[in-house]
Design an enzyme around this catalytic site. Structure first.
Site, short mmCIF file in Angstrom:
data_model
loop_
_atom_site.label_atom_id
_atom_site.label_comp_id
_atom_site.label_asym_id
_atom_site.label_seq_id
_atom_site.Cartn_x
_atom_site.Cartn_y
_atom_site.Cartn_z
N GLU A 84 50.25 29.12 22.47
CA GLU A 84 51.38 29.06 23.40
C GLU A 84 52.52 28.23 22.84
O GLU A 84 52.31 27.12 22.36
CB GLU A 84 50.92 28.47 24.74
N CYS A 144 46.42 26.21 33.48
CA CYS A 144 46.59 26.10 32.03
C CYS A 144 47.95 25.49 31.69
O CYS A 144 48.05 24.53 30.93
CB CYS A 144 46.47 27.48 31.36
N HIS A 176 45.45 30.43 24.38
CA HIS A 176 44.73 31.28 25.34
C HIS A 176 43.81 32.26 24.60
O HIS A 176 44.15 32.73 23.51
CB HIS A 176 45.70 32.08 26.20
#
Length: 196
Positions: A80, A143, A165
């Site tokens: 991410e 998250c 992820h």
């Protein structure tokens, strides 16, 4: 001298009885390349996930914190790039909390970028013939809440923070959604850690 990595995975949430993020994290070796790993399971609860990680980090003093979460529906492992200052839940967390249009940190910046080498992580995972791609949103669930809180806490410090992820496991997907076998997710995490 090895550097210290605190790597975290989440407990199951929703109707799931397993979470691939923790299942993969706990199967990693205690050392990968130049990294000594401390593995930690965190609750799928707004605020509490970050509290657990920050407590562990205070004792462990990691050089890097890499949190791993489940992104059902994704077909690739996805480091991410961005954490948003937003809590916007489409389902309740594991204590029944379902925030809407709330900041993660009141008065905090709109977003933070990862301080990990996301592109290098992607290339390392892809070099193992595992699907991997950069993601530009960690969502607005727990998250992202964890990712943003950690980035905010460590902003300006030497501790680097990132999030990654992973897809469903085949047993969770039931043929209706993309998935990766657990052994492949473990291999992907090992490659990502090696790229740090």
């Amino acid at each position: 001298m090895k550097q210290r990595l605190l790597i975290t995975g989440f407990e199951p949430f929703g109707r799931e009885t397993i979470n691939p993020s923790w299942e993969a994290v706990k199967r990693l070796e205690d050392a990968i390349g130049d990294w000594k790993l401390k593995k930690l399971q965190v609750p799928t609860v707004f605020g509490a996930a970050a509290e657990v990680v920050l407590q562990a980090a205070e004792a462990y003093a990691p050089d890097v914190i890499l949190s791993v979460g489940q992104a059902g529906g994704r077909c690739a492992v996805t480091p991410e790039w961005v954490a948003l200052n937003l809590r916007e839940a489409s389902m309740a967390d594991n204590v029944g909390y379902m925030p809407q249009e709330e900041p993660v940190v009141t008065g905090g910046p709109a977003a933070y970028f990862s301080t990990l080498p996301c592109r290098r992580m992607v290339e390392a995972v892809k070099a193992c013939d595992i699907p991997c791609a950069l993601s530009y949103t960690a969502g607005t669930y727990v998250c992202n809440d964890l990712f943003y809180t950690l980035r905010h806490h460590y902003e300006g410090s030497a501790t680097r923070v990132g999030f990654l992820h992973v897809p469903y496991l085949p047993g969770q997907a039931g043929g209706r959604a993309p998935s990766l076998p657990l052994s492949v997710i473990v291999q992907a995490l090992r490659a990502a850690v090696g790229a740090l």
